[in-house]
Design a protein around this motif. Structure first.
Motif, mmCIF file in Angstrom:
data_model
loop_
_atom_site.group_PDB
_atom_site.id
_atom_site.type_symbol
_atom_site.label_atom_id
_atom_site.label_comp_id
_atom_site.label_asym_id
_atom_site.label_seq_id
_atom_site.Cartn_x
_atom_site.Cartn_y
_atom_site.Cartn_z
ATOM 1 N N LEU A 57 7.995 -1.899 -19.735
ATOM 2 C CA LEU A 57 8.849 -2.340 -18.638
ATOM 3 C C LEU A 57 8.370 -3.630 -17.995
ATOM 4 N N THR A 58 7.056 -3.793 -17.871
ATOM 5 C CA THR A 58 6.533 -4.972 -17.184
ATOM 6 C C THR A 58 5.032 -5.062 -17.425
ATOM 7 N N LEU A 59 4.398 -6.056 -16.829
ATOM 8 C CA LEU A 59 2.947 -6.219 -16.868
ATOM 9 C C LEU A 59 2.401 -6.048 -15.459
ATOM 10 N N VAL A 60 1.264 -5.360 -15.335
ATOM 11 C CA VAL A 60 0.677 -5.060 -14.035
ATOM 12 C C VAL A 60 -0.790 -5.508 -14.038
ATOM 13 N N PRO A 61 -1.152 -6.497 -13.237
ATOM 14 C CA PRO A 61 -2.538 -6.980 -13.231
ATOM 15 C C PRO A 61 -3.542 -5.860 -12.968
ATOM 16 N N PHE A 62 -4.609 -5.850 -13.743
ATOM 17 C CA PHE A 62 -5.753 -4.942 -13.622
ATOM 18 C C PHE A 62 -5.452 -3.515 -14.076
ATOM 19 N N LYS A 63 -4.218 -3.246 -14.473
ATOM 20 C CA LYS A 63 -3.886 -1.895 -14.939
ATOM 21 C C LYS A 63 -4.735 -1.518 -16.148
ATOM 22 N N GLY A 250 9.656 21.829 2.868
ATOM 23 C CA GLY A 250 10.607 21.704 1.778
ATOM 24 C C GLY A 250 10.676 20.314 1.180
ATOM 25 N N LEU A 251 9.638 19.513 1.406
ATOM 26 C CA LEU A 251 9.600 18.149 0.888
ATOM 27 C C LEU A 251 8.755 18.090 -0.374
ATOM 28 N N GLU A 252 9.028 17.097 -1.183
ATOM 29 C CA GLU A 252 8.231 16.890 -2.385
ATOM 30 C C GLU A 252 6.839 16.397 -2.000
ATOM 31 N N PRO A 253 5.800 16.787 -2.738
ATOM 32 C CA PRO A 253 4.457 16.271 -2.450
ATOM 33 C C PRO A 253 4.410 14.752 -2.599
ATOM 34 N N GLU A 254 3.467 14.136 -1.896
ATOM 35 C CA GLU A 254 3.254 12.698 -2.066
ATOM 36 C C GLU A 254 2.563 12.467 -3.402
ATOM 37 N N ASN A 255 3.246 11.770 -4.297
ATOM 38 C CA ASN A 255 2.635 11.517 -5.595
ATOM 39 C C ASN A 255 1.704 10.314 -5.505
ATOM 40 N N PHE A 256 0.687 10.315 -6.353
ATOM 41 C CA PHE A 256 -0.277 9.216 -6.366
ATOM 42 C C PHE A 256 -0.566 8.827 -7.816
ATOM 43 N N ASP A 257 0.518 8.654 -8.564
ATOM 44 C CA ASP A 257 0.412 8.237 -9.957
ATOM 45 C C ASP A 257 1.541 7.256 -10.195
ATOM 46 N N LYS A 258 2.066 7.172 -11.393
ATOM 47 C CA LYS A 258 3.151 6.212 -11.613
ATOM 48 C C LYS A 258 4.533 6.866 -11.517
ATOM 49 N N GLU A 259 4.582 8.093 -10.960
ATOM 50 C CA GLU A 259 5.864 8.747 -10.787
ATOM 51 C C GLU A 259 6.778 7.943 -9.871
ATOM 52 N N PHE A 260 6.200 7.302 -8.842
ATOM 53 C CA PHE A 260 7.039 6.531 -7.925
ATOM 54 C C PHE A 260 7.696 5.356 -8.658
ATOM 55 N N VAL A 285 3.028 -5.245 -7.457
ATOM 56 C CA VAL A 285 1.860 -5.223 -6.579
ATOM 57 C C VAL A 285 1.553 -3.799 -6.132
ATOM 58 N N ARG A 286 2.578 -3.042 -5.797
ATOM 59 C CA ARG A 286 2.377 -1.659 -5.363
ATOM 60 C C ARG A 286 1.791 -0.811 -6.491
ATOM 61 N N VAL A 287 2.266 -1.032 -7.716
ATOM 62 C CA VAL A 287 1.727 -0.287 -8.855
ATOM 63 C C VAL A 287 0.252 -0.621 -9.047
ATOM 64 N N SER A 288 -0.074 -1.908 -9.011
ATOM 65 C CA SER A 288 -1.459 -2.325 -9.215
ATOM 66 C C SER A 288 -2.370 -1.739 -8.143
ATOM 67 N N ARG A 289 -1.944 -1.809 -6.891
ATOM 68 C CA ARG A 289 -2.759 -1.278 -5.800
ATOM 69 C C ARG A 289 -2.954 0.227 -5.952
ATOM 70 N N ARG A 290 -1.934 0.915 -6.422
ATOM 71 C CA ARG A 290 -2.041 2.367 -6.582
ATOM 72 C C ARG A 290 -3.024 2.711 -7.701
ATOM 73 N N TYR A 291 -2.957 1.968 -8.798
ATOM 74 C CA TYR A 291 -3.892 2.227 -9.899
ATOM 75 C C TYR A 291 -5.326 1.989 -9.439
ATOM 76 N N VAL A 292 -5.557 0.884 -8.748
ATOM 77 C CA VAL A 292 -6.911 0.578 -8.280
ATOM 78 C C VAL A 292 -7.381 1.626 -7.275
ATOM 79 N N ALA A 293 -6.503 2.021 -6.348
ATOM 80 C CA ALA A 293 -6.875 3.023 -5.343
ATOM 81 C C ALA A 293 -7.216 4.352 -6.002
#
Length: 323
Positions: A57-63, A250-260, A285-293
């Motif tokens: 789909l795209t390129l993500v720095p530092f992924k 009744g809310l979905e859990p907060e995901n912390f992977d690439k599901e978002f 940028v959000r994807v990259s920050r999530r991977y690093v975090a």
């Protein structure tokens, strides 16, 4: 954590692939470029290509660096459970590994009843099924609740253009995919590594929900853990501190992977067919920050970004193995 300005500057420098004259066999997967070496070894370069819906789909720095170094971390964490194919990490994006013959089964371990796809546990359960993938489920279960204990739902490996087929644990042996002794060893190792992963994730404020593992046989017949382990590409993680409250509401859990990321595309009407919408700078940028975090939460270490552009330094590393 890398700041947004730094990530924006690196967007045009993300590692798409490696162009290098190579005297031996080489191949390219969705995310990784592979270069064979004498002595039953391979160099695996993890690029910044981002794959979802079975396409790039795209390129993500530092992924790529995150995936490579995070897998190296997990191989070390699980080394006492089962040997693995990793020999060295000569560059942040490169792994030197033993050549292994991959087993014809992917091992999916699930710790929670969740998911909305047609193959997900919760989807099948919500349709009224109570025997799913060979397991009996009681009435009264709720979406996103933990299972009494993690379970294994294996899949076959589909050929190019084909989807993986989900099968039961019994069918792995019944179909002759693996002998009973090897399959027992694989299952024991997978469940123990998953348990280890849940413990480490908990220390980082995360829940390891489910994952997939790959195993292979070394030339001497040794069973080994291969590919990647507990990365955001292969695993589902939730935030632990908000899980109970969101579930109660009744809310979905907060995901912390690439599901978002998948949700971002789905919200724009894309689910894998046709031409995907172009990823925005903000999304990348959000994807990259999530991977690093995620790397920092799981390893407890600060992320040290490698030099960009990455291709010249990686080519130098590769050449060092054939000079």
């Amino acid at each position: 954590m890398i700041d947004t300005d730094t990530l924006l500057r690196h967007l045009p420098l993300a590692l798409e692939g490696i162009a290098a004259d190579w005297p031996y066999e080489h191949a390219q997967g969705k995310v990784r470029d592979l270069f064979s070496l004498p002595g039953d070894r391979w160099l695996i370069v993890t690029t910044d290509r981002l794959s979802a819906f079975d396409r790039i789909l795209t390129l993500v720095p530092f992924k790529g660096q995150v995936l490579n170094q995070l897998s190296a971390f997990w191989f070390e964490q699980a080394a006492d459970v089962l040997p693995n194919h990793l020999l060295d990490v000569p560059d942040p994006n490169v792994s030197l590994v033993r050549e292994c013959d991959p087993l014809p089964v992917e091992v999916v371990v699930r710790g929670y009843i969740t998911g909305v796809t047609r193959t997900a546990l919760w989807y099948r359960y919500s349709l009224g099924e109570r025997q799913i993938y060979g397991y009996d489920f009681p009435d009264g279960m709720e979406k996103n609740q933990p299972l009494p204990s993690p379970i294994i739902t294996p899949t076959t490996k589909g050929r190019a253009g084909e989807h993986d087929e989900r099968i039961t644990c019994a069918e792995v042996v019944e179909r002759g995919l693996l002998d009973a002794e090897t399959w027992d060893c694989v299952q024991d190792a997978a469940l123990e590594i998953f348990k280890r992963g849940q413990e480490v994730a908990e220390r980082g404020g995360l829940i390891l929900v489910d994952t997939k593992y790959e195993f292979g046989l070394a030339p001497d017949g040794t069973l080994m853990l291969i590919d990647e382990v507990h990365t955001p590409d292969s695993s589902r993680f939730w935030m632990a501190d908000s899980y109970e409250q969101r579930r109660a509401e009744g809310l979905e859990p907060e995901n912390f992977d690439k599901e978002f990321l998948r949700l971002w595309y789905a919200e724009r009407g894309y689910r894998g067919d046709g031409e995907p919408p172009t990823a925005t700078e903000d999304l990348i940028v959000r994807v990259s920050r999530r991977y690093v975090a995620l790397y920092e939460r799981l390893t407890g270490q600060g992320f040290e970004p490698g030099e960009y552009p990455a291709e010249p330094r990686i080519v130098d590393v590769l050449r060092g193995f054939i000079s």
